[in-house]
Design an enzyme around this catalytic site. Structure first.
Site, PDB file in Angstrom:
ATOM      1  N   LEU A   1      74.108 -23.804 -55.570  1.00  0.00           N
ATOM      2  CA  LEU A   1      74.699 -22.510 -55.910  1.00  0.00           C
ATOM      3  C   LEU A   1      74.504 -21.556 -54.745  1.00  0.00           C
ATOM      4  O   LEU A   1      73.397 -21.106 -54.467  1.00  0.00           O
ATOM      5  CB  LEU A   1      74.038 -21.933 -57.169  1.00  0.00           C
ATOM      6  CG  LEU A   1      74.010 -22.823 -58.421  1.00  0.00           C
ATOM      7  CD1 LEU A   1      73.406 -22.066 -59.590  1.00  0.00           C
ATOM      8  CD2 LEU A   1      75.397 -23.332 -58.757  1.00  0.00           C
TER       9      LEU A   1
ATOM     10  N   LEU B   1      76.536 -20.596 -50.735  1.00  0.00           N
ATOM     11  CA  LEU B   1      76.753 -21.234 -49.437  1.00  0.00           C
ATOM     12  C   LEU B   1      76.751 -20.160 -48.340  1.00  0.00           C
ATOM     13  O   LEU B   1      77.615 -20.141 -47.463  1.00  0.00           O
ATOM     14  CB  LEU B   1      78.062 -22.020 -49.431  1.00  0.00           C
ATOM     15  CG  LEU B   1      78.208 -23.112 -48.358  1.00  0.00           C
ATOM     16  CD1 LEU B   1      77.117 -24.162 -48.484  1.00  0.00           C
ATOM     17  CD2 LEU B   1      79.593 -23.758 -48.445  1.00  0.00           C
TER      18      LEU B   1
ATOM     19  N   THR C   1      73.968 -18.108 -45.553  1.00  0.00           N
ATOM     20  CA  THR C   1      73.214 -18.585 -44.392  1.00  0.00           C
ATOM     21  C   THR C   1      72.263 -19.712 -44.769  1.00  0.00           C
ATOM     22  O   THR C   1      72.234 -20.768 -44.117  1.00  0.00           O
ATOM     23  CB  THR C   1      72.425 -17.423 -43.767  1.00  0.00           C
ATOM     24  OG1 THR C   1      73.341 -16.384 -43.376  1.00  0.00           O
ATOM     25  CG2 THR C   1      71.652 -17.889 -42.548  1.00  0.00           C
TER      26      THR C   1
ATOM     27  N   THR D   1      74.193 -22.841 -46.299  1.00  0.00           N
ATOM     28  CA  THR D   1      74.847 -23.624 -45.248  1.00  0.00           C
ATOM     29  C   THR D   1      73.833 -24.479 -44.493  1.00  0.00           C
ATOM     30  O   THR D   1      74.060 -25.675 -44.245  1.00  0.00           O
ATOM     31  CB  THR D   1      75.576 -22.687 -44.276  1.00  0.00           C
ATOM     32  OG1 THR D   1      76.617 -21.990 -44.974  1.00  0.00           O
ATOM     33  CG2 THR D   1      76.182 -23.467 -43.119  1.00  0.00           C
TER      34      THR D   1
ATOM     35  N   GLU E   1      59.018 -22.938 -53.041  1.00  0.00           N
ATOM     36  CA  GLU E   1      58.407 -22.772 -51.713  1.00  0.00           C
ATOM     37  C   GLU E   1      59.174 -21.788 -50.843  1.00  0.00           C
ATOM     38  O   GLU E   1      58.581 -21.003 -50.095  1.00  0.00           O
ATOM     39  CB  GLU E   1      58.329 -24.132 -51.006  1.00  0.00           C
ATOM     40  CG  GLU E   1      57.585 -24.100 -49.687  1.00  0.00           C
ATOM     41  CD  GLU E   1      56.106 -23.787 -49.873  1.00  0.00           C
ATOM     42  OE1 GLU E   1      55.684 -22.688 -49.437  1.00  0.00           O
ATOM     43  OE2 GLU E   1      55.379 -24.625 -50.429  1.00  0.00           O
TER      44      GLU E   1
ATOM     45  N   GLY F   1      70.829  -7.636 -36.790  1.00  0.00           N
ATOM     46  CA  GLY F   1      70.900  -8.436 -38.006  1.00  0.00           C
ATOM     47  C   GLY F   1      69.573  -8.682 -38.676  1.00  0.00           C
ATOM     48  O   GLY F   1      69.487  -9.433 -39.658  1.00  0.00           O
TER      49      GLY F   1
ATOM     50  N   GLU G   1      69.177  -5.031 -43.199  1.00  0.00           N
ATOM     51  CA  GLU G   1      70.430  -4.876 -43.928  1.00  0.00           C
ATOM     52  C   GLU G   1      70.985  -3.464 -43.727  1.00  0.00           C
ATOM     53  O   GLU G   1      70.288  -2.546 -43.289  1.00  0.00           O
ATOM     54  CB  GLU G   1      70.196  -5.126 -45.419  1.00  0.00           C
ATOM     55  CG  GLU G   1      69.641  -6.492 -45.752  1.00  0.00           C
ATOM     56  CD  GLU G   1      70.648  -7.609 -45.536  1.00  0.00           C
ATOM     57  OE1 GLU G   1      71.863  -7.328 -45.487  1.00  0.00           O
ATOM     58  OE2 GLU G   1      70.218  -8.762 -45.399  1.00  0.00           O
TER      59      GLU G   1
ATOM     60  N   LYS H   1      57.006 -10.744 -53.081  1.00  0.00           N
ATOM     61  CA  LYS H   1      56.344 -11.941 -52.562  1.00  0.00           C
ATOM     62  C   LYS H   1      54.861 -11.972 -52.902  1.00  0.00           C
ATOM     63  O   LYS H   1      54.323 -13.018 -53.290  1.00  0.00           O
ATOM     64  CB  LYS H   1      56.560 -12.023 -51.054  1.00  0.00           C
ATOM     65  CG  LYS H   1      58.019 -12.232 -50.666  1.00  0.00           C
ATOM     66  CD  LYS H   1      58.229 -12.095 -49.166  1.00  0.00           C
ATOM     67  CE  LYS H   1      59.688 -12.269 -48.786  1.00  0.00           C
ATOM     68  NZ  LYS H   1      59.906 -12.033 -47.334  1.00  0.00           N
TER      69      LYS H   1
ATOM     70  N   GLY I   1      65.352 -16.525 -42.140  1.00  0.00           N
ATOM     71  CA  GLY I   1      66.357 -17.219 -41.334  1.00  0.00           C
ATOM     72  C   GLY I   1      66.859 -18.452 -42.041  1.00  0.00           C
ATOM     73  O   GLY I   1      66.147 -19.065 -42.854  1.00  0.00           O
TER      74      GLY I   1
END
Length: 433
Positions: free
Chosen positions: A10, A12, A14, A17, A128, A186, A189, A204, A301
């Site tokens: 669910l 696609l 960064t 992909t 994770e 980048g 945001e 987190k 990333g």
């Protein structure tokens, strides 16, 4: 026995992909990946150009159809946000599917609901990638470190804020200027609030604290401060005093109970976290009998996060091929509700920058006021003087937050101190951490 694990992906973007790229090129990777097949990929727009190609019929906009597909064994949720992610995860669990997710927001708020549903359905939920990007920290807390009594977790777990603070320190630039640069690169945001106001780090540390201390931490109880108030002047003065300023996420248990918080912190230059610069993350865990261990690396990333996603997926694939039941060492258990120590009860050190008219007795009166409220000072120094205005920096020893705040509130009332401003108040890492 499962011959080939069929995946429903669910999202696609960064990370999605990068995840698909790993799964489509298993050569020279763990051989378990050869037994994993992407069956369906849920996207919002079928016409959008893609970096990866799929057979006809794999891409679909019907996300509910994916989670309800009886041929799919595992759902990888990478769409982010709270809804429909939460509902899709719960729906997939109800259909007996294992879950891999990088969604820190859903797990920090609804983790216990999701873990309970997984327990009832007899499936795995692996997370994770939700904390630390590619840094393995969730599974070590669950397994390798679980024989320890965890005492504290200190983390630089937001790369955007760490990049901003690093650039401010290196160039002497102010927050707004560096934030604009981070957005252009980048790293931040268009709406940077989740990062610079500390909310991302709060999500987190809520997850890490719940796992490490085996108590359900309520996100709303986590004290959260961002870095907007940190100035280039504060970073300069901190360096002169032997500190680096970092946005720390902290979870610790002491004699008062469990404390979980996020705030900018002055970190001594010889501390392991002081040298973590740029977009890198680091998580320092202390336990008994291990002592300290630090996890360091890229905290975000596509490639880094996808590495954690596929690692979780690979573990599910290996286990479902060898056992018919859920391995108790691999699942995330449910936790009893915990209660955090109020921030007013926190014992820590403080840095304060005070601006006032320069006149005899200013420092003495400040010292007397702090002493009246049982605030012990490590140093009180006049850093700068300009046009009759003095700039005084105070660093305390360990002190109860409530006492320190009372002293600050009283300072403007002192007769000997005129035209006072207190533009910065930051916490300093405790002497015993």
């Amino acid at each position: 026995m499962v011959e080939a694990l069929k995946i429903g992906l669910l999202g696609l973007g960064t990370v999605g992909t990068a995840t698909a790229e790993i799964l489509q090129s298993p050569e020279r990777r763990n051989p378990v990946l050869n037994d994993i097949t992407i069956a369906k990929v849920g996207v919002s727009n079928l016409e959008k150009p893609r970096q990866v190609q799929f057979p006809e019929g794999v891409l679909t906009t019907d996300l509910e159809g994916i989670v309800n597909d009886p041929n799919i064994d595992v759902i990888i949720e990478l769409i982010g946000g709270l809804e429909p992610a939460r509902s899709l995860i719960l729906q997939a669990i109800a259909k007996g599917k294992h879950i891999v997710t990088a969604n820190k927001a859903v797990i920090s708020r609804y983790g216990e609901e999701i873990y309970h549903a997984a327990e009832q359905a007899g499936v795995y939920v692996f997370i994770e990638a939700a904390v630390g990007g590619g840094i393995p920290v969730i599974r070590p807390l669950q397994q390798a470190l679980s024989v320890n009594r965890i005492q504290s977790i200190l983390g630089i777990i937001n790369g955007t804020t760490n990049f901003i603070l690093t650039k401010m320190g290196a160039e002497g630039s102010d927050f707004a200027e560096v934030l604009t640069e981070a957005q252009e690169l980048g790293y931040a945001e268009a709406d940077p609030s989740a990062d610079v106001d500390g909310y991302d780090a709060a999500d987190k540390i809520t997850i890490l604290a719940t796992l490490a201390f085996e108590e359900q931490v309520n996100l709303e109880d986590v004290s959260c401060e961002g870095i907007r108030q940190v100035s280039a002047v504060d970073i300069k003065y901190a360096k002169q005093l032997g500190f680096e300023i970092k946005l720390l996420a902290i979870a610790q248990r002491d004699e008062t109970g469990l404390q979980v918080r996020v705030h900018p912190t002055l970190v001594p230059k010889d501390h392991p976290l002081a040298s973590i610069d740029g977009v890198n993350n680091a998580i320092l865990v202390e336990g008994d009998p291990l002592g300290q261990v630090m996890f360091y690396g890229p905290g975000a990333g596509g490639g880094a996060t996808a590495s954690a996603v596929v690692s979780d997926l690979m573990n599910i694939a290996a286990m479902v091929k060898t056992t018919a039941s859920v391995n108790p060492l691999m699942k995330i258990p449910q936790h009893p509700a915990g209660q955090l120590v109020p921030i007013q009860e926190l014992v820590t050190r403080f840095y304060a920058r005070i601006i006032c008219v320069d006149r005899p007795g200013v420092i003495g009166n400040l010292g007397t006021c702090f002493g009246k409220h049982n605030v012990s000072l490590e140093s009180i120094v006049q850093i700068d003087f300009n046009h009759g205005i003095a700039e005084v920096v105070v660093v305390t020893h360990n002190v109860k937050e409530e006492n320190f705040r009372k002293a600050l509130a009283e300072i403007p009332q002192l007769e000997a101190i005129d035209q006072i401003q207190i533009p910065s108040v930051l916490r300093v890492l405790r002497e015993n951490l």
